[in-house]
Write an enzyme that holds these catalytic residues in place. Structure first.
Site, short mmCIF file in Angstrom:
data_model
loop_
_atom_site.label_atom_id
_atom_site.label_comp_id
_atom_site.label_asym_id
_atom_site.label_seq_id
_atom_site.Cartn_x
_atom_site.Cartn_y
_atom_site.Cartn_z
N GLU A 202 0.85 -1.19 0.00
CA GLU A 202 0.00 0.00 0.00
C GLU A 202 0.89 1.24 0.00
O GLU A 202 2.00 1.22 0.52
CB GLU A 202 -0.87 0.05 1.27
CG GLU A 202 -2.15 -0.74 1.17
CD GLU A 202 -2.99 -0.67 2.43
OE1 GLU A 202 -2.66 0.09 3.36
OE2 GLU A 202 -3.99 -1.40 2.48
N ARG A 294 -15.67 -7.82 16.46
CA ARG A 294 -15.91 -8.06 17.88
C ARG A 294 -16.41 -6.78 18.55
O ARG A 294 -16.39 -5.72 17.95
CB ARG A 294 -14.60 -8.47 18.55
CG ARG A 294 -13.55 -7.39 18.42
CD ARG A 294 -12.31 -7.58 19.28
NE ARG A 294 -11.48 -6.40 19.23
CZ ARG A 294 -10.57 -6.13 18.31
NH1 ARG A 294 -10.37 -6.97 17.31
NH2 ARG A 294 -9.87 -5.01 18.35
#
Ligand code: MV4
Length: 499
Positions: A202, A294
């Site tokens: 990236e 989560r």
């Protein structure tokens, strides 16, 4: 739809207690699991039932999926809430739970799997027009090709492990001359840490801000977002301070980021509570990084500004209920700040400081929330994360929430272990933090141990001397102790209280 009557919390500490409190409010029976190191822990005492699952190391207790599922069968447990950490993002565990006919209070194993791989996550969102940092869409197989792409993107570039997370397995490459060496390191690190050597490239965004969006999805395809959390104050990828909302987002960017997050969730058929992470550059351009499947440590700041109990929503979603909250029902009210109180010594390179909480007195009062799992006299086990508490303050404005945080930090009395409280106070007082002009470089840029204001360590003898001198000067003191003001530097409250 299945009504949950009994919930097992496959976790410990503050998050186990936090989940049990909501369960109790909902009339749900709670089952704690614990290791031999946690026999006297608060989450064990709070639960309706508690079962020891093994010796102290988490691999032999809190991570024993088989033992935990056996406990569920034995005690007629309907559902498991995994909290954060431990088994919370373990797709095989979620799958095993489902196969036993037990509800997993969280997303599907498939969602966990997709988002557990950064490359799979990028592929999943490819058709949704989500802003992503320029880079390679798949794992590097041909180095020469990767160098060509890197040159096109422009150095510095970042090599990331697909299976990585939280900063693990990342390598910055400043120029093409360093490419091969850093690539070798990244691949071998990824292979040994995750058993998967896949890496991708990236463009390196220098000094980004970390802003994440809380989402909730139900099992009927409804997905909403609950705005952002600003988490840029980090130390070695460990969040230290989180707040909601972010001081820098405009309503337009907030809206665009919220919609992008909902699309990311939609792209993987997400249900449950989740967090979509973005980095934001100095032009306020944002890019999707990854999704955490989560309940997060810093979820309370979102609860404070939205009034939504995220654990309650997670339980309803697991039961199969459609979301009762619509996007348009939600608005940001006020401002919340959270600091993480660790048993670490900020004066000594944040070395974990295990020991006993000889003094442990929580701050209280309007706008103060303490999520913790300890009481005075308890020892902090060496086997787990050394977080003692999360201290959260809430006010009408950012300034008010920060002022309350400073007040709360000063009221907090902990002795027996060194804590990160003085460091948190340093952050709260810092001009860059106050102004909102900070990024993920905040700690390395501004913090050195000499910046810590020393805790007033006025001994009782010194106080007695001050008091005696005062009494000499004032012939007839009021016997009301509250009228006696003892001058000390720093936090006066602790001293006054003794007087
Ligand atoms: C980045 C980045 C700059 N450019 N990706 C670190 C943890 C992981 N979630 C992603 N991370 C970063 N990814 C690009 N293309 C900088 C970081 C980063 C960071 C991100 C969020 C919060 C704190 C951070 C600290 C250092 C680096």
């Amino acid at each position: 739809m299945t009504k949950i009557n009994k919930l097992l919390i496959a976790n410990r500490g503050e998050i186990a207690l936090r989940i049990m409190r909501t369960a109790r409010e909902m009339g749900i029976q709670t089952v704690a699991i614990y290791s031999e190191a946690d026999r006297n822990a608060l989450h064990v005492r709070y639960a309706d039932e508690a079962v020891c699952v093994g010796p102290p190391p988490s691999t032999e207790s809190y991570l024993r999926a088989d033992v935990i599922i056996d406990v569920c069968k034995r005690l007629n447990v309907d559902a498991i809430h995994p909290g954060y950490g431990f088994l919370s993002e373990n797709a095989s565990f979620a799958r095993a739970v489902r196969q036993e006919g037990i509800l997993f209070v969280g997303p599907s194993p498939e969602s966990i799997e997709v988002m557990g791989s950064k490359l799979a996550a990028k592929a999943a969102v490819a058709n949704y027009n989500i802003p992503m940092v320029p880079g390679t869409p798949s794992a590097i197989t041909d180095r020469e090709e990767a160098k060509v792409i890197s040159a096109q993107i422009g150095y510095p570039i970042l090599i990331k492990a697909s299976a990585g997370g939280g900063g693990k397995g990342m390598r910055v490459v400043e120029n093409e001359a360093d490419f091969d060496e850093q690539m070798d390191r990244a691949v071998s690190e990824a292979q040994s840490a995750f058993g998967d050597g896949s890496v991708f490239i990236e463009k390196y965004v220098t000094s980004p801000r970390h802003v994440e969006i809380q989402v909730l999805g139900d099992q009927h395809g409804n997905i909403i977002h609950l705005f952002e959390r600003e988490c840029s104050v980090q130390r070695r990828h460990q969040k230290v301070v989180e707040e909601a909302p972010s001081a820098i987002l405009t309503p337009e960017i907030r809206d665009a980021m919220g919609r992008a997050a909902v699309d990311v969730a939609r792209a993987c058929g997400y249900y449950g509570a989740g967090t979509v992470e973005f980095i934001v550059n100095d032009k306020l351009e944002f890019y999707f990084l990854e999704m955490n499947t989560r309940l997060q440590v810093e979820h309370p700041v979102t609860e404070q500004i939205t009034g939504v109990d995220l654990v309650k929503q997670m339980i309803y979603i697991a039961e199969g209920k459609p979301l009762s909250i619509k996007q348009d029902d939600l608005q940001i009210k006020g401002h919340a700040v959270e600091v993480r109180v660790y048993a670490e010594d900020p004066a000594n390179n944040f070395l974990p400081d295990v020991g006993t909480l000889d003094t442990y007195i929580r701050p209280q009062g309007n706008g103060v929330r303490v999520d913790d799992g300890f009481e005075q006299g308890m020892a902090i086990p060496i086997y787990y994360d050394p977080m003692i508490a999360k201290l959260i303050t809430y006010g009408d404005s950012r300034e008010e929430a920060i002022q309350k945080m400073i007040r709360a930090i000063d009221e907090y009395q902990i002795s027996g272990v060194q804590t990160t409280l003085p460091f948190c106070r340093f952050v709260m007082e810092h001009d860059a933090f106050r102004s909102g002009q900070f990024d993920t470089g905040f700690v390395s840029k501004y913090f050195t141990p000499d910046k810590l204001t020393p805790e007033p360590d006025t001994t009782e003898a010194e106080l007695a001397a001050v008091l005696a001198a005062w009494l000499m000067e004032n012939q007839q003191p009021k016997t009301n102790g509250a009228a006696i003001q003892v001058a000390t530097k720093g936090s006066k409250w602790k001293a006054n209280r003794m007087g």
